[in-house]
Design an enzyme around this catalytic site. Structure first.
Site, PDB file in Angstrom:
ATOM      1  N   HIS A 146       0.826  -1.222   0.000  1.00  0.00           N
ATOM      2  CA  HIS A 146       0.000   0.000   0.000  1.00  0.00           C
ATOM      3  C   HIS A 146       0.859   1.271   0.000  1.00  0.00           C
ATOM      4  O   HIS A 146       0.314   2.375   0.014  1.00  0.00           O
ATOM      5  CB  HIS A 146      -0.946   0.024   1.203  1.00  0.00           C
TER       6      HIS A 146
ATOM      7  N   ASP B 128      -2.735 -10.563  -2.489  1.00  0.00           N
ATOM      8  CA  ASP B 128      -3.246 -10.124  -1.182  1.00  0.00           C
ATOM      9  C   ASP B 128      -4.752  -9.850  -1.294  1.00  0.00           C
ATOM     10  O   ASP B 128      -5.257  -9.531  -2.365  1.00  0.00           O
ATOM     11  CB  ASP B 128      -2.506  -8.841  -0.773  1.00  0.00           C
TER      12      ASP B 128
ATOM     13  N   HIS C  91      -6.250  -7.312  -0.295  1.00  0.00           N
ATOM     14  CA  HIS C  91      -6.451  -5.898  -0.650  1.00  0.00           C
ATOM     15  C   HIS C  91      -5.693  -5.551  -1.918  1.00  0.00           C
ATOM     16  O   HIS C  91      -4.597  -6.070  -2.152  1.00  0.00           O
ATOM     17  CB  HIS C  91      -5.952  -5.001   0.497  1.00  0.00           C
TER      18      HIS C  91
ATOM     19  N   ASP D  19      -4.117 -12.916   3.608  1.00  0.00           N
ATOM     20  CA  ASP D  19      -5.410 -12.460   4.141  1.00  0.00           C
ATOM     21  C   ASP D  19      -6.627 -12.765   3.262  1.00  0.00           C
ATOM     22  O   ASP D  19      -7.756 -12.545   3.725  1.00  0.00           O
ATOM     23  CB  ASP D  19      -5.365 -10.969   4.542  1.00  0.00           C
TER      24      ASP D  19
HETATM   25 ZN   LIG Z   1      -4.076  -7.159   2.775  1.00  0.00          ZN
END
Ligand SMILES: [Zn+2]
Length: 341
Positions: free
Chosen positions: A158, A193, A195, A282
């Site tokens: 991120h 991931d 996200h 995740d």
């Molecule tokens: Zn994540």
């Protein structure tokens, strides 16, 4: 598989973040490291300490203004009377092309996307060693190993060129990819991931030498909200070199593997010389974020499918939070990858 990790990476210990406006315990806990180390060892990894590379490989991705900010902000912040124990921003610019603020509060808002990346006394050191783990893994592959694993913590995907966010400060996957570019003409980054890898996408968005592909929960109702949509394809010379594959919430193994097929086909068409896997664990059905429903066995199938590309591969740890199966999920991915490699 050779694996890289340094104990300094465990020192960063963020206390809180805001979730739906409410202060919650930060999920990016040092204890993640113990689970991931156990998983890596169970998969037969020997863990090695990364070399200290200095700022060079990090500065190949992040500008000096941002690195200076990360290294020194905490000391400056603590000089402010009444300031919080951890740096958490409370104001953000509407645009980023205006003047650069001189104050610590202004710079925190300029360089931090959200409240999930608090900076404390240990953050810089941990983030730097985390990046060096990624560089060491890239170097192992450049030296002829078919694959290497970097136990990166704090995670990185991120983090943009000069913005921290979502538990991330330095973009380890991007740093590994840039390191590989020293010898590889084209590098692909595959982000699995939960996200969207918004920072990684942002770093390479206008480039055609690094293909970025991300499979993730649909950001229309999920972090990071403003990136990760299917119509983001790159810009300028990078147009066509970014692929986003958003999935419906709670999608399981079959849907994920189906999207992975498309991702691998696109990577094959790019004909890269090396691959970076931004490995988030995740998407797991038992992860505290609860966004997708990949099973422990599913991670073995994901690893095996990626190994089918037969590319020199650097696996970089991204997310994956405390739950009983965290270590098993890593072992499952690495085991599946190695069995099929
Ligand atoms: Zn994540």
């Amino acid at each position: 598989m050779k694996a890289f990790y340094a104990d300094e990476q465990k020192r960063h210990d963020p206390k809180a973040f805001l979730s739906s406006g409410a202060p919650q315990p930060n999920l990016e806990k040092p204890e993640r490291v113990e689970r991931l180390l156990a998983g890596a060892r169970a998969a037969g990894c020997e863990i090695e300490r990364p070399a200290a590379f200095g700022l060079g490989p990090v500065a190949a991705v992040h500008p000096p203004e941002y690195l200076d900010f990360l290294e020194h902000l905490y000391t400056r912040w603590r000089r402010i009377e009444g300031a919080s124990e951890e740096v958490i921003p409370n104001i953000h610019p509407m645009g980023r092309d205006g003047s650069y603020p001189a104050s610590a509060v202004g710079q925190a808002g300029y360089h931090m996307a959200d409240t999930a990346c608090p900076i404390s006394a240990e953050t810089w050191d941990s983030a730097l060693w985390s990046a060096w783990s990624a560089v060491s893994a890239a170097d192992a592959v450049l030296a002829g190993r078919s694959s290497a694993y970097a136990l990166c913590r704090p995670p990185g995907h991120h983090a943009f060129v000069d913005i921290a966010g979502g538990f991330c400060f330095l973009n380890n996957s991007a740093i590994a990819a840039q390191r590989l570019r020293n010898e590889a003409r084209r590098v692909a980054i595959l982000d699995v991931d939960l996200h969207h890898g918004n920072g990684t996408q942002g770093i390479f968005y206008a480039r055609s030498d690094v293909l970025t592909v991300s499979i993730h929960a649909d950001p229309v109702r999920f972090y990071p909200f403003f990136w990760g949509h299917a119509d983001e394809r790159g810009e300028g010379p990078g147009l066509g070199y970014n692929l986003n594959l958003p999935l419906k919430r709670k999608s399981g193994d079959e849907v994920f593997l189906d999207a992975l097929d498309g991702a691998l086909r696109r990577i094959g068409a790019f004909a890269p010389d090396a691959l970076v896997v931004a490995l988030g664990l995740d998407p797991f059905e038992g992860d505290p974020f609860g966004g997708l429903s990949v099973s422990t066995q599913g991670f073995a199938r994901i690893g095996a499918a990626i190994a089918g590309l037969r590319l020199p591969t650097v696996v970089v740890q991204e997310g994956g939070y405390l739950c009983d199966a965290l270590g098993d999920n890593l072992a499952s991915f690495l085991g599946g990858f190695e069995a099929a490699a």
